[in-house]
Every structure is written in structure tokens, then in C-alpha cells.
Design an enzyme around this catalytic site. Sequence first.
Site, PDB file in Angstrom:
ATOM      1  N   HIS A   1     -16.082   3.414   0.372  1.00  0.00           N
ATOM      2  CA  HIS A   1     -14.930   3.469   0.653  1.00  0.00           C
ATOM      3  C   HIS A   1     -14.548   5.075   1.012  1.00  0.00           C
ATOM      4  CE1 HIS A   1     -10.598   2.277   0.778  1.00  0.00           C
ATOM      5  NE2 HIS A   1     -10.491   3.505  -0.042  1.00  0.00           N
TER       6      HIS A   1
ATOM      7  N   ASP B   1      -1.723  -6.767  -5.222  1.00  0.00           N
ATOM      8  CA  ASP B   1      -1.945  -5.260  -4.864  1.00  0.00           C
ATOM      9  C   ASP B   1      -1.049  -5.203  -3.443  1.00  0.00           C
ATOM     10  OD1 ASP B   1      -2.863  -2.304  -4.353  1.00  0.00           O
ATOM     11  OD2 ASP B   1      -3.697  -3.388  -2.592  1.00  0.00           O
TER      12      ASP B   1
ATOM     13  N   ARG C   1       5.755   0.324  -2.951  1.00  0.00           N
ATOM     14  CA  ARG C   1       5.410   1.573  -3.148  1.00  0.00           C
ATOM     15  C   ARG C   1       5.841   2.485  -2.016  1.00  0.00           C
ATOM     16  NH1 ARG C   1      -0.346   1.967  -4.721  1.00  0.00           N
ATOM     17  NH2 ARG C   1      -0.224   4.143  -4.255  1.00  0.00           N
TER      18      ARG C   1
ATOM     19  N   SER D   1      -4.933   0.445  -7.225  1.00  0.00           N
ATOM     20  CA  SER D   1      -4.978  -0.318  -5.911  1.00  0.00           C
ATOM     21  C   SER D   1      -6.046  -0.099  -5.204  1.00  0.00           C
ATOM     22  CB  SER D   1      -3.657   0.591  -5.115  1.00  0.00           C
ATOM     23  OG  SER D   1      -3.796   0.021  -3.620  1.00  0.00           O
TER      24      SER D   1
ATOM     25  N   LYS E   1      -9.183  -3.916  -4.839  1.00  0.00           N
ATOM     26  CA  LYS E   1      -9.893  -4.379  -3.775  1.00  0.00           C
ATOM     27  C   LYS E   1     -11.383  -4.118  -3.800  1.00  0.00           C
ATOM     28  CE  LYS E   1      -6.657  -2.167  -1.229  1.00  0.00           C
ATOM     29  NZ  LYS E   1      -5.385  -1.555  -1.343  1.00  0.00           N
TER      30      LYS E   1
HETATM   31  N1  URA Z   1      -5.073   2.772  -0.184  1.00  0.00           N
HETATM   32  C1  URA Z   1      -5.111   2.008  -0.831  1.00  0.00           C
HETATM   33  O1  URA Z   1      -5.548   0.683  -0.960  1.00  0.00           O
HETATM   34  N2  URA Z   1      -3.982   2.061  -2.135  1.00  0.00           N
HETATM   35  C2  URA Z   1      -3.464   2.957  -2.291  1.00  0.00           C
HETATM   36  O2  URA Z   1      -2.687   3.199  -3.050  1.00  0.00           O
HETATM   37  C3  URA Z   1      -3.523   4.318  -1.367  1.00  0.00           C
HETATM   38  C4  URA Z   1      -4.705   4.136  -0.364  1.00  0.00           C
END
Ligand code: URA
Length: 433
Positions: free
Chosen positions: A82, A161, A168, A183, A187
Site C-alpha cells: 500500500h 471507515d 473527515r 483508516s 482496510k
Molecule cells: N487513505 C485512507 O484510506 N485513509 C486516510 O485517512 C487517508 C488516506
Amino acid sequence: MRMYDIIEKKRDGYVLTAEEINFFINGFSTGNIPDYQASALLMAIYLRGMTEDEIFNLTGAMIHSGEIFNLSSIPGIKFDKHSTGGVGDKTTLIVAPVAAACGVPIVKLSGKGLGHTGGTIDKLNSIPGFNSNLTIDQIISNVRKIGLSISTQTGNITPADKKVYALRDVTATSDCIPLIASSIMSKKIATGSDVIVLDVKTGSGALTKSIDDSIKLAKLMVGIGRKFSKKTVAFITEMDNPLGYSIGNSLEIIEAIETLKGRGPKDLLDISIVISSKILELAGKGNPEHCTDLAVNSIKNGTALNKFAELISIQGGNRDVIYDYSLFGESKLQHEVTSDATGYISSYNTKLIGIAAMILGAGRETEDSLIDNNAGIILKAKVGDFVTKGDTLATFYSDSENKLIESNSIFKKSILYSSEKPVIKPLIHSFID
Ligand code: URA
């Protein structure tokens, strides 16, 4: 328990319990806690911060708000990679086929791009016919067949999320390290891979602009991964310069293919080899030198390119794009951006370059914006290059004259010149495991 009391507690700087965090996440997910109370709590978290335990509890609550994938029917250790996002960042398109070509299964769920940062899925969707919307069964079946799958977030992964992230975005609480870490990691953990390799970008085009913040974010994410029994490591890599020369969806796919053919830009190749080699090492393929050789050889002998072709085919795309770039189509208009000065390019504001590409049509200003697959920028000069007034700095691609004019002026604001050759920052700042 009352949401009012939870907001007040965090506002006054106290530590929330796991029960209070679960109450918030469950209540907000089910619609029992309204946006205005959730916003107030997010702002209190932004201002007061969170302890590590609070962050772990928040991550856990978000993971359990939806499905958790079981990838156990895929043999071997499964890897996910990621990036926190940047400009011209196409490393996944090289790292994933290299690792898969060397026998390491990669299960990658990617987001779409937003704002100045691009998204791997948008890039892949520029390949004619490519299907990035796979079910979990299709993902598992593809990884079993070719060792690789790259698709959008599927199923009901971390719905909490999704809701918190959207809130947010409109309440000035996006750039909050505890919230970013939970966050992203919720995932990644829900996706079910065993090992998570993070590329935390740092600099003007990154989510975290300073090295200190990037290290803080990386350490938190590595800690969260560990807490949830996932081997997690993080690289902190440079984003004060776009990666490679191409920015925009089909343009970046072409640059990734060129890199897989052994003709890519050095920065992109180097960073891709370092990350791939670490994945191979963590997969037990040998010592660091041997893993670097494996990664380099997969490009030299064409197996990584072949793996990318297999990925395109299995996801319904036209693999002929690998040898015929005209299949991507092209923008109606091209524009050469020229230098206003003579000297070294001492810095780029990379975020502004990403915004210029977004305005050309390569990115999304809002979630619903439409992407122009062929729009974007090919840079001719990067930080440290010497240019003479009137030299071409970049070629812009778009279907709209107005977009070319607007992005031209933004791009020019991104550049600083100097008479002295600037010190070039390292591509990889640090590694955290
Ligand atoms: N990517 C995400 O999935 N969450 C965040 O808060 C920032 C970038």
C-alpha cells in the site's frame, strides 16, 4: 452510554475506553449517531490526539464494522502493498507483477484517486476492457491461477471507515495521523493478507509533508499491523518530486510497461526494485542480495512483463496494449510548457503538479468527477536538471483548451529555479519494521 459524554471526555483530553470507541463506531455506522456529533468527536480527536490503545481500538471497531476476507484457500503467504499516495506513483504496477512473477501471491485492493493524488484503479481502468470490480471469489480464483489480483475495494469492507472518511473530508479532520493510520490499516487488515508492505510518501506531494510526520504515521501503522498479527513493514519514500516522468492514467500505464520492459526511469525502477526485493525477502525467497537479483531478473527476462499481461487478460483487458500504445487512444490537444528562466530546477511543489494533472482531466476534484484516461503530463525536466529559458519542461495532454491554460499557470507556480545545483534528496528515507 451517551455520545455527548464521549465528546466531552475527548474534548477535555481524557482517554476513551474500547467500549466508548465501539459505541461511537457502531452508532455512527447504523445511523444512530448523527453527523454533527460524529464531527464534534472527530475534531476533538484531531485537537487532542489519541493514545496507541485508542488507535488500536478504533481500528478494531472499524475492521469489525464489515466483512473480513478469508484468503486461506490461496496457498502460501499472501502479500499486500500500500502506498499513502503521491503524484506519478505507479510503483504498484511494477512491484505487484515482479513479486507475483517471483512466486509471491499479491492480493491488492486499491482505492480511486482523489484530488492531487492518482489511484492505481483509475490507471488500470484506462486499459481497454479492464475490469477492476471483482468479487472476493473472483479475486481468490485469479490469485490461485496467476498469483495476482488488483481490484477496487469490494464487498462490505470497513463500511464505518467509509462513513468516517467522508465526514473527515468535509470537517477539516483529514490530516490527522491517528485517524489516517486507523483508516488505512483497518482496510488492509480486513482484506486478509498476511504481510503488509507500506510505502509512506513524504514531501510536498504526499499526505504527510515532513519526514517526522511520515515516520510517525509509518510507526503507528506498523504497530497496528503487529497488534492485529500482520507482519507489517514501511518504507518512507520521497514525494518532493513526481515519481517517473508521466502523470495521468494511460500515460502512467505506458511508463509502467516501459519499466517492466527495462526501459523505465531510474527513480521508478529503483524504488520498485527495493520494495519488490523486500517483499521477496519477507516471503523467504533468500537474502537481500539474492532477492534484489530475483526482482531485477524478472524484469530482464520478461517474466514480470508477462505477469502484467496475464493480469490484464484475466481481468478482461486487452493485453495488446503492451505492444501497441495507440490502443489507449490519445488526447485531442497537446501543449508544451516552457521554462521562464535559465537555471537548475531547485524544487517542485509536487502537489501543485498533481493538481495541474487533475485539472487536465487525469484526476478527480470530487468523488463524482469523471476521469479522462488520456489526460495528463509528461515531464521533461525534474528537480536537479538544468534548463534554459524557453526549454520544454513538460507536455500537457487534454481535450480542453481552457484546462490547458489553467493547468499551465498552476504548473508554473510549482517550480523554483536556482543558480546552484540543488542537493538531491534520497529516494528512500528510511525503513521501519
Ligand atoms: N487513505 C485512507 O484510506 N485513509 C486516510 O485517512 C487517508 C488516506
